[in-house]
Structure formats: C-alpha cells, structure tokens
Motif scaffolding. Structure first.
Motif, PDB file in Angstrom:
ATOM      1  N   UNK A   5       0.852  -1.206   0.000  1.00  0.00           N
ATOM      2  CA  UNK A   5       0.000   0.000   0.000  1.00  0.00           C
ATOM      3  C   UNK A   5       0.883   1.250   0.000  1.00  0.00           C
ATOM      4  N   UNK A   6       1.936   1.220   0.800  1.00  0.00           N
ATOM      5  CA  UNK A   6       2.837   2.390   0.867  1.00  0.00           C
ATOM      6  C   UNK A   6       3.485   2.660  -0.496  1.00  0.00           C
ATOM      7  N   UNK A   7       3.847   1.580  -1.196  1.00  0.00           N
ATOM      8  CA  UNK A   7       4.480   1.754  -2.509  1.00  0.00           C
ATOM      9  C   UNK A   7       3.518   2.517  -3.442  1.00  0.00           C
ATOM     10  N   UNK A   8       2.242   2.108  -3.407  1.00  0.00           N
ATOM     11  CA  UNK A   8       1.250   2.784  -4.261  1.00  0.00           C
ATOM     12  C   UNK A   8       1.067   4.246  -3.820  1.00  0.00           C
ATOM     13  N   UNK A   9       1.077   4.449  -2.501  1.00  0.00           N
ATOM     14  CA  UNK A   9       0.870   5.813  -2.005  1.00  0.00           C
ATOM     15  C   UNK A   9       2.048   6.708  -2.409  1.00  0.00           C
ATOM     16  N   UNK A  10       3.275   6.174  -2.305  1.00  0.00           N
ATOM     17  CA  UNK A  10       4.471   6.967  -2.671  1.00  0.00           C
ATOM     18  C   UNK A  10       4.434   7.313  -4.164  1.00  0.00           C
ATOM     19  N   UNK A  11       3.950   6.372  -4.975  1.00  0.00           N
ATOM     20  CA  UNK A  11       3.831   6.638  -6.416  1.00  0.00           C
ATOM     21  C   UNK A  11       2.927   7.825  -6.711  1.00  0.00           C
ATOM     22  N   UNK A  12       1.976   8.066  -5.818  1.00  0.00           N
ATOM     23  CA  UNK A  12       1.022   9.164  -6.031  1.00  0.00           C
ATOM     24  C   UNK A  12       1.551  10.514  -5.540  1.00  0.00           C
ATOM     25  N   UNK A  13       2.761  10.522  -4.949  1.00  0.00           N
ATOM     26  CA  UNK A  13       3.331  11.778  -4.447  1.00  0.00           C
ATOM     27  C   UNK A  13       4.209  12.385  -5.540  1.00  0.00           C
ATOM     28  N   UNK A  14       3.929  13.615  -5.996  1.00  0.00           N
ATOM     29  CA  UNK A  14       4.738  14.204  -7.067  1.00  0.00           C
ATOM     30  C   UNK A  14       6.246  14.162  -6.791  1.00  0.00           C
ATOM     31  N   UNK A  15       6.672  14.389  -5.555  1.00  0.00           N
ATOM     32  CA  UNK A  15       8.106  14.351  -5.264  1.00  0.00           C
ATOM     33  C   UNK A  15       8.641  12.923  -5.168  1.00  0.00           C
ATOM     34  N   UNK A  16       7.758  11.932  -5.197  1.00  0.00           N
ATOM     35  CA  UNK A  16       8.173  10.537  -5.287  1.00  0.00           C
ATOM     36  C   UNK A  16       8.808   9.948  -4.042  1.00  0.00           C
ATOM     37  N   UNK A  17       8.554  10.567  -2.892  1.00  0.00           N
ATOM     38  CA  UNK A  17       9.100  10.018  -1.642  1.00  0.00           C
ATOM     39  C   UNK A  17       8.179  10.396  -0.494  1.00  0.00           C
ATOM     40  N   UNK A  18       8.361   9.678   0.646  1.00  0.00           N
ATOM     41  CA  UNK A  18       7.601  10.094   1.828  1.00  0.00           C
ATOM     42  C   UNK A  18       8.294  11.286   2.482  1.00  0.00           C
ATOM     43  N   UNK A  19       7.554  11.978   3.333  1.00  0.00           N
ATOM     44  CA  UNK A  19       8.124  13.138   4.026  1.00  0.00           C
ATOM     45  C   UNK A  19       8.917  12.703   5.245  1.00  0.00           C
ATOM     46  N   UNK A  20       9.777  13.609   5.730  1.00  0.00           N
ATOM     47  CA  UNK A  20      10.508  13.355   6.974  1.00  0.00           C
ATOM     48  C   UNK A  20       9.836  14.144   8.089  1.00  0.00           C
ATOM     49  N   UNK A  21       9.840  13.572   9.302  1.00  0.00           N
ATOM     50  CA  UNK A  21       9.139  14.230  10.416  1.00  0.00           C
ATOM     51  C   UNK A  21       9.677  15.646  10.645  1.00  0.00           C
ATOM     52  N   UNK A  22      10.964  15.846  10.400  1.00  0.00           N
ATOM     53  CA  UNK A  22      11.559  17.182  10.617  1.00  0.00           C
ATOM     54  C   UNK A  22      10.968  18.206   9.637  1.00  0.00           C
ATOM     55  N   UNK A  23      10.537  17.733   8.464  1.00  0.00           N
ATOM     56  CA  UNK A  23       9.982  18.676   7.480  1.00  0.00           C
ATOM     57  C   UNK A  23       8.650  19.251   7.967  1.00  0.00           C
ATOM     58  N   UNK A  24       7.923  18.461   8.737  1.00  0.00           N
ATOM     59  CA  UNK A  24       6.691  18.977   9.348  1.00  0.00           C
ATOM     60  C   UNK A  24       7.043  19.868  10.549  1.00  0.00           C
ATOM     61  N   UNK A  25       8.036  19.439  11.323  1.00  0.00           N
ATOM     62  CA  UNK A  25       8.446  20.233  12.494  1.00  0.00           C
ATOM     63  C   UNK A  25       8.852  21.651  12.077  1.00  0.00           C
ATOM     64  N   UNK A  26       9.510  21.785  10.924  1.00  0.00           N
ATOM     65  CA  UNK A  26       9.938  23.114  10.471  1.00  0.00           C
ATOM     66  C   UNK A  26       8.746  23.994  10.075  1.00  0.00           C
TER      67      UNK A  26
END
Ligand SMILES: NC(=O)c1ccc[n+]([C@@H]2O[C@H](COP(=O)([O-])OP(=O)(O)OC[C@H]3O[C@@H](n4cnc5c(N)ncnc54)[C@H](O)[C@@H]3O)[C@@H](O)[C@H]2O)c1
Length: 246
Positions: free
Chosen positions: A198-219
C-alpha cells in the motif's frame, strides 16, 4: 533562536512528528512541555532533549487532563505562548465502514483538538498573544482510498475549526493555523498505510516521489509558531511533496 523565551505545549510528543517538533522547539530556545498518553517514552525523550523539556501525561480527550496541564504549565513557566495540537490516531483501518473507528476519530482527532484550543485560548487572551498550530492532514483536504472516512471528516473538522478560531480570536492577537502532512512514516496506529505494498502505491502518487521526513513537518510548525509568521492566521499549510497540488 526563533522561539527564545516562549513556552510551548506539544501534544502527542512521545512519537513521530510531535517528538520532532518538541526537539526542534527546544533547540530554538523554547521551554517545551511534551505531552502524551505514552508516559515512559515521553519522559525519556524529555530527559534526552534536556533542561528545556518537561513531560506531562495528557490524554487529549480528557477535559480534566487539559485543566491540569494548563494549571501546571502556568505554575511552572508563567505562560503558554504556543500550542501544537498534534496527537492523533490513524484512520487507515481496513474496514472503511466501521462505526467505532468513526467515533474514535471524532473523539481523539477532532474533539481532542477542540479541547486543546478551549483550554489554552483564555490564558492566551489574558496574556495578549498566542499561536496555535493544529495538525490536520492531506486527508483534511481530500479523500483517499485506504483511509476511513472518519479520519477525513475529523481532519476536515480540524481544518475548519482552525479557520473559525483564527477569525474569532484574531483581535486577541492569537494566531491559529493548520498544517497538513502528506505521506509520512507510518503512525503507531496505522494499519493499511503501514503495509509495504500500500505504501508503494501511495508513494507513487506523491509528485516528489518520496515520503516526508518528520523534521519537514516540524519546520512548518516552527515557522507558524514563531513571530516570523506574525501576520499569518487561518491558513492551511500542506507539507506533502506536492500531493494536493495535483
Ligand atoms: N504519519 C502520517 O502519515 C500522517 C499524515 C498526515 C497527518 N498525520 C497526523 O500527524 C499527527 C502526528 O502523527 P504521527 O505520524 O507522528 O503519529 P504517531 O502515531 O507516531 O504519533 C502520534 C502520537 O499521538 C499520541 N496519542 C494518540 N492518542 C492520544 C490521546 N488520546 N492523547 C494524547 N496523545 C495521544 C500517541 O501516543 C503518539 O505518541 C497526527 O495528528 C496524525 O493524524 C500523520
């Protein structure tokens, strides 16, 4: 130091994005009160962060816990400048028509956020300023195949409650904004979205092609919490690698 001398409460701080936010805020000079239902992990993290961090148990669904937290934070630090309403439970339940999941979503993810605002806003009003960041999701903006509709509804409620609070308390100099993470590391309570296929399919749907890092939300949380965002209220900030831009 962008949060020097500020006092910040972070809910759901024992894990994931809450932990990353608590860490970053302490590094930026804030006194941080980490809160969660996971006491051992939260206490250990607060010790690791150092003298600017303190842990207090808080179940976001308990009005009594919120009252105690606010009273103890005020008695220890004298004020509350920032609330990051981050605690949450996943909605990636395989049975998308499960009623208990709907109820849990509304209770923790929507009502919990309201109770947090309800607890701190009177104190922020008295102090003459405050910044609240409510953690919604891309699921608060759009539906997804692998997510229970209760999660979307609860995160949508967070989005709009944020806008309501922002206009209601703008004259009190209290800013209220929402952050909408996209595909991040799986939550502790994730079911469907923790499945590698499921994660593979979800990552495919993200334009940047990767999951986010927790620090990116913290910023993003840091920017909205800080005085750098002094004229910004009522906005929604996706941190999602372009997902909702499609
Ligand atoms: N991980 C993702 O993909 C993702 C994406 C979008 C939005 N979010 C949202 O971001 C926030 C943080 O999620 P995360 O990925 O760090 O998940 P996580 O599971 O790692 O952390 C959530 C924390 O909230 C705590 N919590 C749960 N119920 C609570 C309650 N009743 N009272 C107090 N604390 C409670 C948990 O104990 C946990 O420490 C959540 O609101 C989540 O819905 C997550």
């Amino acid at each position: 130091m962008r949060l020097m001398n500020k006092v910040a409460i972070v809910t759901g701080a024992s894990s994931g994005m809450g932990a990353a936010t608590a860490n970053l805020f302490a590094a930026e000079g804030a006194k941080v009160v980490l809160t969660d239902i996971l006491e051992a992990e939260g206490t250990a993290l607060a010790v690791e962060i150092g003298e600017n961090a303190h842990f207090q148990r808080l179940d976001v669904t308990s009005e009594e816990d919120w009252e105690t937290l606010v009273a103890e934070t005020l008695s220890a630090f004298g004020r509350i400048d920032v609330l990051i309403n981050n605690a949450g439970v996943s909605g990636s339940h395989p049975d998308v028509l499960n009623t208990d999941t709907w109820d849990e979503q509304m209770n923790v993810n929507a009502r919990g956020v309201f109770l947090g605002m309800r607890a701190v806003i009177p104190k922020m009003k008295e102090a003459g300023s405050g910044s609240i960041v409510n953690i919604s999701s891309i699921s608060g903006l759009t539906g997804q195949k692998f997510v229970h509709m209760g999660y979307n509804a609860a995160k949508g409620a967070v989005r709009l409650a944020t806008k309501a609070a922002s206009v209601q308390f703008a004259r009190d100099n209290i800013r209220v904004n929402s952050v909408h993470p996209g595909l991040m590391p799986a939550m502790r309570t994730s079911m469907m979205s923790a499945d590698p296929e499921v994660r593979r399919k979800m990552i495919n749907a993200v334009p940047m092609g990767r999951e986010g890092r927790v620090e990116e939300v913290a910023h993003a949380n840091l920017f909205l919490a800080s005085d750098d965002a002094s004229y910004i209220t009522g906005i929604e900030v996706p941190v999602d690698g372009g997902f909702v831009a499609q």
